[in-house]
Design a protein around this motif. Structure first.
Motif, PDB file in Angstrom:
ATOM      1  N   GLY A  94     -36.161  46.520  18.627  1.00 30.32           N
ATOM      2  CA  GLY A  94     -35.206  45.446  18.357  1.00 30.32           C
ATOM      3  C   GLY A  94     -33.921  45.917  17.737  1.00 30.32           C
ATOM      4  O   GLY A  94     -32.926  45.184  17.739  1.00 30.32           O
ATOM      5  N   GLY A  95     -33.885  47.138  17.170  1.00 26.63           N
ATOM      6  CA  GLY A  95     -32.652  47.697  16.638  1.00 26.63           C
ATOM      7  C   GLY A  95     -31.941  46.792  15.659  1.00 26.63           C
ATOM      8  O   GLY A  95     -32.514  46.337  14.661  1.00 26.63           O
ATOM      9  N   SER A  96     -30.668  46.521  15.923  1.00 27.08           N
ATOM     10  CA  SER A  96     -29.854  45.737  14.994  1.00 27.08           C
ATOM     11  C   SER A  96     -30.394  44.316  14.839  1.00 27.08           C
ATOM     12  O   SER A  96     -30.255  43.715  13.770  1.00 27.08           O
ATOM     13  CB  SER A  96     -28.402  45.695  15.489  1.00 27.08           C
ATOM     14  OG  SER A  96     -28.326  45.160  16.794  1.00 27.08           O
ATOM     15  N   TYR A  97     -31.037  43.773  15.874  1.00 27.86           N
ATOM     16  CA  TYR A  97     -31.623  42.433  15.753  1.00 27.86           C
ATOM     17  C   TYR A  97     -32.735  42.422  14.715  1.00 27.86           C
ATOM     18  O   TYR A  97     -32.799  41.534  13.854  1.00 27.86           O
ATOM     19  CB  TYR A  97     -32.171  41.974  17.106  1.00 27.86           C
ATOM     20  CG  TYR A  97     -33.030  40.731  17.020  1.00 27.86           C
ATOM     21  CD1 TYR A  97     -32.477  39.507  16.682  1.00 27.86           C
ATOM     22  CD2 TYR A  97     -34.400  40.785  17.275  1.00 27.86           C
ATOM     23  CE1 TYR A  97     -33.261  38.358  16.590  1.00 27.86           C
ATOM     24  CE2 TYR A  97     -35.190  39.655  17.190  1.00 27.86           C
ATOM     25  CZ  TYR A  97     -34.619  38.449  16.851  1.00 27.86           C
ATOM     26  OH  TYR A  97     -35.400  37.322  16.747  1.00 27.86           O
ATOM     27  N   ALA A  98     -33.616  43.430  14.769  1.00 29.43           N
ATOM     28  CA  ALA A  98     -34.717  43.491  13.808  1.00 29.43           C
ATOM     29  C   ALA A  98     -34.203  43.708  12.387  1.00 29.43           C
ATOM     30  O   ALA A  98     -34.695  43.091  11.438  1.00 29.43           O
ATOM     31  CB  ALA A  98     -35.678  44.612  14.204  1.00 29.43           C
ATOM     32  N   VAL A  99     -33.197  44.583  12.235  1.00 32.01           N
ATOM     33  CA  VAL A  99     -32.627  44.843  10.905  1.00 32.01           C
ATOM     34  C   VAL A  99     -31.995  43.577  10.333  1.00 32.01           C
ATOM     35  O   VAL A  99     -32.240  43.192   9.186  1.00 32.01           O
ATOM     36  CB  VAL A  99     -31.584  45.972  10.979  1.00 32.01           C
ATOM     37  CG1 VAL A  99     -30.917  46.171   9.622  1.00 32.01           C
ATOM     38  CG2 VAL A  99     -32.234  47.271  11.437  1.00 32.01           C
ATOM     39  N   GLN A 392     -25.851  48.749  10.529  1.00 31.97           N
ATOM     40  CA  GLN A 392     -25.503  49.594   9.374  1.00 31.97           C
ATOM     41  C   GLN A 392     -25.490  48.781   8.081  1.00 31.97           C
ATOM     42  O   GLN A 392     -26.001  49.217   7.046  1.00 31.97           O
ATOM     43  CB  GLN A 392     -24.122  50.222   9.604  1.00 31.97           C
ATOM     44  CG  GLN A 392     -23.988  51.056  10.843  1.00 31.97           C
ATOM     45  CD  GLN A 392     -24.508  52.471  10.661  1.00 31.97           C
ATOM     46  OE1 GLN A 392     -24.647  52.949   9.557  1.00 31.97           O
ATOM     47  NE2 GLN A 392     -24.819  53.125  11.751  1.00 31.97           N
ATOM     48  N   THR A 393     -24.906  47.578   8.158  1.00 34.43           N
ATOM     49  CA  THR A 393     -24.860  46.723   6.963  1.00 34.43           C
ATOM     50  C   THR A 393     -26.265  46.333   6.519  1.00 34.43           C
ATOM     51  O   THR A 393     -26.584  46.347   5.322  1.00 34.43           O
ATOM     52  CB  THR A 393     -24.033  45.456   7.255  1.00 34.43           C
ATOM     53  OG1 THR A 393     -22.741  45.833   7.720  1.00 34.43           O
ATOM     54  CG2 THR A 393     -23.905  44.604   6.007  1.00 34.43           C
TER      55      THR A 393
END
Length: 612
Positions: A94-99, A392-393
């Motif tokens: 999920g990358g940025s979605y999961a983060v 990143q955030t």
């Protein structure tokens, strides 16, 4: 809401089939081939994007190609380190979605998901058109057929991916290896050259250096940096598709991410060094990579091998989207932001609905653009920068909450990456806004609203079904089965046999219209029914209109009103011919009746297929 089982509109969240084995999952090498083609292919246009911007400052501006590339390589290192951490922290993909979902809230996670969806879809269209553009450059006679060639390439890639991500990875290992080997050979040989060995590729082509050169200011360098960052698209794909890797999935995915970063960094820096070493200038009609191959390897067979490998890899780099987007759609479906059908997986570990949906939308973009790369490029890369910045955030907040060993340094690293990618997103959007980027600015909020609309719909359905609550214990009700009939056949007998096995009471229904022919047929049916005497009453339903559904549904509504404790089932008998083409010969009355009963009543609909 984890599961919905209803016939009235909600796609059920069916459990996935058990894992069929590691052979359908990726290793670090096959993962690199399946998920890094987008990033690898970007070396064909990343350095050129930098050079084209710096050309506005003339020859002096081109001297800043290497410093700008080093800055991009630094950002690449930050992104690889960050996504390596994302893989470890979010092994479900999920990358940025999961983060964002974990650390930045629901709405921000949907922005991240929407940006990734847009970028993945655009990547397919841009990759295919760019590869075909390289082909038509070599064979100009094919230019008029470029749209059909694009669609044929898309069908090929889709077909390979429907067989499984491992099969697609195996199919693309050879062209990936040839391309990487050719680029590295170009760099190594070029470093031993004091001057270009050939300039045949660019001879006779006009230079695109600006005549009224501007000064090299911060804005120009920032714009060159943002344009060159198109080479970073695809870095996030491995983190989005971690579940596709063989166990231990996270460790293999991290190895693939590091290998991707190292190869991409070496190729970008090496090509920029050669651009400065040979003093190359951008010219019309010839790519910078082609000029470098000419200067380093000579205008010979090696030159054409590199050009052909570039063409193939550009076209196949669309495979990155086919590897990453279906996994992302699965996660969105699991969270009720997309239809649950996107969460289903075939026996080869393929999310077929995601693959097919991606192919259909990409085909629409290809038709819209007419197979022209320049129409699509202004829309490209914005979404991925938004995803980079959000990821990143989110990781900064992750480290601040976890406070594990070395968390301050990790937070600073991710914070720096967020600032750099955020600035790049703003600059790219601003500089390309009038070239079509405005479409992304509109599409991204629309996609987020669509996600929320789907979740609200599932929420309402789940509330009506009592999902998550313990239901009342089952109890027996009187059962009445209604069987629509129009004649006495073996199908009628089979239907009544099934009906008396299901219900406490069975009634056969026949609709009679006012015209003499229909009246006569109904009376004949009633006489035959009396002689047959099946033990089931035949009820005549009079209808002034030539309609089957309305009189049946009216009768069902009257029954439920007068007998509220009765479970009504409408059993619709249908003959099913042996051959598919013979089904077109049927009158489709069963489908009409079933649709009317489902739409206008709460009765259970059962369609009994009698195979001829």
């Amino acid at each position: 809401m984890s599961a919905l089982t209803t016939e009235n509109g909600a796609a059920p969240a069916v459990e996935e089939p058990p894992d069929t084995g590691a052979r359908h999952q990726l290793t670090a090498v096959t993962g690199l081939a399946a998920l890094s083609l987008d990033a690898m292919a970007s070396v064909a246009y990343g350095p050129e994007a930098i050079v084209l911007v710096l050309a506005a400052a003339g020859g002096h501006g081109l001297g800043f190609t290497l410093p700008v590339t080093l800055a991009i390589a630094g950002l690449l290192a930050v992104l690889v380190a960050s996504y390596r951490q994302v893989i470890a922290a979010f092994p479900d993909g999920g990358g940025s979605y999961a983060v964002a979902k974990t650390h930045l809230g629901r709405r921000t996670s949907l922005v991240a998901a929407g940006s990734l969806v847009l970028d993945y879809v655009l990547n397919v269209a841009v990759a295919v058109t760019a590869g075909v553009a390289a082909l038509t450059s070599a064979f100009p006679g094919l230019y008029g057929d470029r749209l059909w060639i694009c669609l044929a390439v898309l069908v090929l890639i889709t077909g390979v991916n429907l067989r499984g991500i491992v099969d697609s990875a195996r199919a693309f290992i050879l062209p990936t290896a040839v391309f990487i080997g050719a680029i590295l050979a170009l760099i190594v040989v070029g470093l031993f050259r004091d001057a270009p060995v050939s300039t045949a590729a660019s001879d006779g082509h006009a230079s695109v250096l600006a005549d009224d050169a501007t000064t090299v200011g911060a804005l120009l360098l920032l714009k060159a940096f943002a344009s060159g960052c198109s080479a970073l698209t695809g870095v996030e794909a491995i983190a989005n598709a971690v579940p596709s890797f063989r166990a231990p999935a996270a460790r293999r995915a991290m190895r693939a991410e590091v290998a991707l970063g190292a190869l991409l960094g070496v190729m970008l820096i090496g090509l920029s060094v050669l651009i400065s070493r040979f003093g190359l200038q951008p010219v019309e009609g010839v790519t910078v990579l082609a000029q470098l191959a000419d200067a380093s390897l000579g205008h010979n067979g090696a030159f054409y091998v590199l050009q052909f490998a570039t063409m193939v890899l550009l076209a196949l780099s669309a495979n990155t989207s086919f590897g990453g987007l279906p996994v992302l759609l699965k996660l969105l479906a699991r969270d009720d932001y997309l239809p649950h059908v996107f969460g289903l997986k075939a026996d080869r570990q393929v999310h077929r609905h995601g693959v097919v949906w991606l192919a259909v939308v990409s085909a629409g973009l290809l038709v819209f653009s007419g197979g022209d790369t320049n129409t699509l490029v202004p829309l490209f890369a914005i979404g991925v920068f938004v995803g980079f910045t959000i990821a990143q955030t989110g990781m900064v907040l992750h480290w601040r909450r976890e406070r594990g060993p070395g968390w301050p340094a990790k937070s600073v690293l991710n914070g720096l990456g967020a600032v750099l990618t955020g600035v790049s997103a703003v600059v790219v959007t601003a500089t390309k806004f009038h070239d079509g980027a405005w479409l992304i600015v509109i599409a991204l909020p629309f996609l987020v609203l669509a996600f929320e609309a789907v979740q609200r719909a599932y929420g309402k359905i789940g509330e009506r079904l009592g999902v998550g609550r313990i239901p009342e214990p089952p109890h027996r009700e009187r059962s009445l089965v209604l069987v629509p009939v129009s004649s006495l056949t073996r199908v009628t007998s089979e239907a009544l046999t099934a009906a008396v096995s299901l219900g406490d009471e069975v009634r056969a229904l026949t609709v009679c219209h006012p015209d003499p022919e229909d009246q006569e047929a109904t009376e004949a049916l009633e006489r035959d029914w009396a002689l047959w005497n099946p033990g089931v009453p035949l009820v005549r339903l009079a209808s002034e209109r030539r309609s089957l559904g309305r009189p049946l549904t009216a009768y069902v509504r009257d029954l439920t009103a007068t007998e509220p404790g009765t479970q009504v089932t409408v059993l619709i008998p249908e003959a099913e011919p042996e051959r598919l083409w013979q089904r077109a010969l049927q009158n489709q009355r069963g489908a009409v009746v079933a649709h009317a009963v489902r739409r206008d009543t709460n009765a259970v609909v059962c369609r009994l297929r009698f195979r001829c």
